[in-house]
Design a protein around this motif. Structure first.
Motif, PDB file in Angstrom:
ATOM      1  N   CYS A 163       0.859  -1.180   0.000  1.00  0.00           N
ATOM      2  CA  CYS A 163       0.000   0.000   0.000  1.00  0.00           C
ATOM      3  C   CYS A 163       0.896   1.230   0.000  1.00  0.00           C
ATOM      4  O   CYS A 163       1.863   1.296   0.753  1.00  0.00           O
ATOM      5  N   ARG A 187       0.209   4.083   1.037  1.00  0.00           N
ATOM      6  CA  ARG A 187      -0.028   4.964   2.176  1.00  0.00           C
ATOM      7  C   ARG A 187       0.284   4.313   3.523  1.00  0.00           C
ATOM      8  O   ARG A 187       0.279   4.986   4.551  1.00  0.00           O
ATOM      9  N   CYS A 188       0.466   2.968   3.521  1.00  0.00           N
ATOM     10  CA  CYS A 188       0.641   2.248   4.791  1.00  0.00           C
ATOM     11  C   CYS A 188       1.833   1.300   4.714  1.00  0.00           C
ATOM     12  O   CYS A 188       2.250   0.902   3.630  1.00  0.00           O
ATOM     13  N   CYS A 233      -6.530  -2.125   0.807  1.00  0.00           N
ATOM     14  CA  CYS A 233      -5.724  -2.035   2.017  1.00  0.00           C
ATOM     15  C   CYS A 233      -6.674  -2.119   3.205  1.00  0.00           C
ATOM     16  O   CYS A 233      -7.605  -1.325   3.312  1.00  0.00           O
ATOM     17  N   CYS A 266      -6.126   1.385   5.535  1.00  0.00           N
ATOM     18  CA  CYS A 266      -6.562   2.736   5.181  1.00  0.00           C
ATOM     19  C   CYS A 266      -7.720   2.714   4.196  1.00  0.00           C
ATOM     20  O   CYS A 266      -8.181   3.748   3.751  1.00  0.00           O
TER      21      CYS A 266
HETATM   22 ZN    ZN Z   1      -3.251   1.529   3.260  1.00  0.00          ZN
END
Ligand code: ZN
Ligand code: ADP
Ligand code: ZN
Length: 678
Positions: free
Chosen positions: A393, A395-396, A411, A414
């Motif tokens: 991911c 963002r994570c 994900c 998020c």
């Molecule tokens: Zn994520």
């Protein structure tokens, strides 16, 4: 002119209580009381507050005091005992009183508008009660009777740990004890209320149905987060006015106002969902015990696999242990547990030949099987063999999970969603591979293996729509399903009559987790899911129900204990390990978390927190990034505090929190007392 000062708790993060002026002359209203709700101006808004004191003078400058707008007088005040409970929770979990108390009150009561309140009061006044029931109830067995006796013998405080194997008839104890208590109080001209807590109400609909069937002449109120606002208001008031004899609810119900509370029951007391994971991170079980002690009444903690903390208290004599050793239904037996050695058995798409054969035998006999895999989605990650790309991911610090039916990568941290890439984003290779397996992949495989079978998957994805979980469970009960497949959602309190096989597909992954509670949780889950098998009395001559666990670690003590249905052995060994390692319940912990765009900023804040005050007797570990460090682009770090004494830790936390607030850091941070996940 007589003026009075009202001190209010307001729902704000400011750790203050606020004084307002009550102008007695302007009003025909009688003097407000502690426990009433009052509408006041706060900044430029009007908010509802809880009156916690009524006095003549204030330390605040008279010309700075503002006037109360209105008092919510249609309802009786909240009791001092209830306010004391909220105050305890606020102190213990280090939050302002208002942030604890006001969210307990239904939204509709916290607004200026009184129409919904009046409607609810009218509906409640009209509620009729039926005649006492001619419901048939099973004759309690000796162990059940002894448990009910012990719980109801003395009206004073006692914490009972009801340790009963799955299917031992704990529910009957939960039904008989309230009946006794309510009857005892009635003969003395008093009303009694009973609070029954369950982990998740939509996964335990049978208990609610049982309670309603057993007490049709009494008002049963439910309290959980899925109620519509109007319903929530009505049920909350029914509890608050003492009209509801039984309140059945999830963790938030522990803070319900119940003036005639006489007994508290906590079903599946070990369940992690009793711990709130955001905001006020309270343990409903711990608060229930405090509340029972405060009010001097019995509390029952029921489980087939008690939490290690509760087991420790039972061992030390703080809790009283009540045991149900046998399955209650006629001829029902505990299932036989077997291990399938995955070192020698090659699994194809997750299922080993012995497990496939066992499912086939059930299909031939017209019986049901349950396959348990605690991982939803199709595969936990996608991978490119050519260049090594994996579906991270962006963002994570986590993988994007492949959801094949929805044709998405998702994900789970998020909620970011992407279409499944047709080719590798880095090298263009079109042959991307799913790695590992989740419930969707096993479902696909099971359908191929058993083409005629009716397969049903139950997990958070398949039950997104309201009521769909219930519909799915109903289908299983009606016998419309041959193979049930699911996550821990299928492990809870269901009694499937035709279910004779439980297969655990990949439990090993939890054995070597960093989380020291992972073993305890796995053991409880496997016991619980295993407990779905063989609950009905079977006809003579049929083979006993079976639980098959696929593992590479046949000698692991957790599995050895499971084979022997030996919770006690497992708990003793776990306690010994915890003692040796200095882990709870032998130390008390608190966790300070910080979040920032830059990890270093979060770590710096925690480092500053660490050196803010002398902390003799308290171990403050180094700040560290959380296991899943980044979620939705935010970096997260944590600081663990440990102390051998709960009181000493509490004594430190209060001034420490004040000092932390005084830093006025712009960074987001929060404290959790008795954290579950570290
Ligand atoms: Zn994520
Ligand atoms: P637990 O909650 O302990 O797992 P349950 O309360 O669901 O177990 O009970 C298991 C089964 O035993 C249920 O079908 C219940 O109706 C039955 N049962 C409970 N008590 C008795 C009893 N005293 N006599 C006969 N059957 C009983
Ligand atoms: Zn590639």
């Amino acid at each position: 002119m007589m003026r009075r000062i009202l001190t209010l708790a307001l729902d704000t993060p400011l750790d203050n209580e606020f004084d307002y002026r009550w102008n007695a002359e302007d009003s025909t209203h009688p003097l407000p009381e502690v426990g009433q709700l009052a509408l006041v101006p706060f900044g430029r808004r009007e908010v509802m507050g809880l009156i916690v004191a009524v006095k003549d003078d204030s330390d605040v400058d008279a010309n700075k005091l503002r006037d109360v707008i209105a008092i919510r007088s249609q309802l009786g005040p909240l009791s001092p005992a209830w306010i004391a409970l909220c105050r305890f929770a606020a102190d213990y979990y280090q939050r302002p009183l208002g942030e604890v108390a006001l969210p307990c009150v239904p939204k509709n009561l916290r607004t200026d508008n009184t129409t919904s309140l009046e409607r609810a009061l009218k509906k409640l006044a009209a509620a009729a009660t039926a005649e006492p029931p001619p419901v048939p109830r099973p004759e309690l067995n000796t162990e059940q009777r002894a448990a009910v006796e012990a719980i109801t013998a003395d009206p004073g405080f006692c914490a009972h740990l009801l340790h009963g194997v799955t299917g031992s008839g704990k529910t009957e104890v939960y039904l008989h004890a309230p009946e006794r208590v309510i009857e005892r109080e009635r003969t003395q001209g008093r009303v009694a209320q009973v609070l029954i807590l369950v982990p998740e109400i939509n996964l335990t609909p049978q208990l609610e149905a049982n309670v309603r069937a057993r007490f049709p002449h009494l008002m049963v109120a439910t309290l959980h987060s899925q109620l519509a606002e109007g319903e929530r208001l009505r049920h909350w008031i029914a509890a608050h006015q003492g009209k509801a004899a039984i309140v059945l609810g999830t963790r938030l119900a522990v803070l319900a106002s119940m003036p005639d509370l006489k007994l508290i029951i906590i079903d599946e007391e070990h369940d992690p969902s009793y711990k709130q994971q955001e905001g006020l991170r309270y343990s409903a079980r711990d608060l229930a015990i405090w509340r029972a002690r405060q009010l001097g009444l019995p509390v029952v903690l029921g489980s087939a696999t008690p939490s290690i903390e509760s087991w420790q208290h039972a061992g030390s004599g703080r809790y009283r242990k009540l045991v149900l050793r046998q399955r209650a239904a006629a001829r029902a037996q505990l299932p036989r547990v077997g291990l399938i050695d995955m070192e020698v058995n090659k699994a194809l798409d997750g299922l080993s030949p012995p497990l496939v054969a066992a499912v086939r035998a059930r299909l031939e006999r017209g019986e049901q099987s349950l396959l348990f895999l605690n991982r939803r989605g199709y595969a936990p990650v996608m991978h490119c063999d050519a260049c090594g790309w994996i579906s991270n991911c962006r963002r994570c610090t986590a993988f994007m999970v492949l959801h094949k039916p929805e044709r998405r990568l998702r994900c789970h941290h998020c909620s970011l969603e992407l279409r499944i890439p047709v080719s590798c984003p880095t090298c263009g290779n079109v042959d991307l591979q799913p790695l590992g397996r989740g419930t969707q992949r096993v479902e696909e495989h099971v359908q191929v293996l058993f083409p005629g079978a009716r397969v049903l998957r139950i997990d958070a994805d398949s039950t997104r729509r309201k009521g769909s979980a219930q519909a799915a469970f109903d289908a299983v009960h009606r016998g419309e399903v041959d193979i049930l497949l699911g996550t821990q959602m299928v492990a809870k309190g269901h009694d499937f009559q035709r279910l004779t096989l439980v297969g655990a597909i990949n439990p090993d992954s939890a054995l070597f987790s960093q989380d020291y509670r992972a073993g305890e949780r796995l053991f409880a889950q496997l016991m619980q899911v295993a407990g779905r098998a063989g609950r009905a009395g079977i006809e003579e001559g049929t083979p006993p129900s079976e639980v098959l666990i696929q593992t590479r670690y046949r000698q692991h003590p957790l599995y050895r204990a499971l084979l022997a249905h030996d919770y006690e052995g497992f708990a003793q060994a776990t306690l010994a390990e915890r003692r040796a390692a200095g882990l709870p319940p032998f130390v008390y912990q608190a966790l300070l978390r910080a979040e920032a765009r830059q990890l270093q900023a979060a770590l710096d804040f925690l480092q500053q927190a660490r050196t803010l005050m002398p902390h003799e007797g308290i171990t403050i570990n180094d700040p560290v990034p959380m296991t899943i460090t980044r979620v939705a682009g935010i970096e997260r770090a944590q600081l663990l505090l440990e102390c051998a004494s709960r009181a000493q830790l509490q004594a430190f936390l209060k001034p420490w929190m004040q000092a932390l607030r005084a830093l006025k850091s712009r960074l987001r941070w929060s404290l959790e007392v008795d954290p579950l996940d570290i």
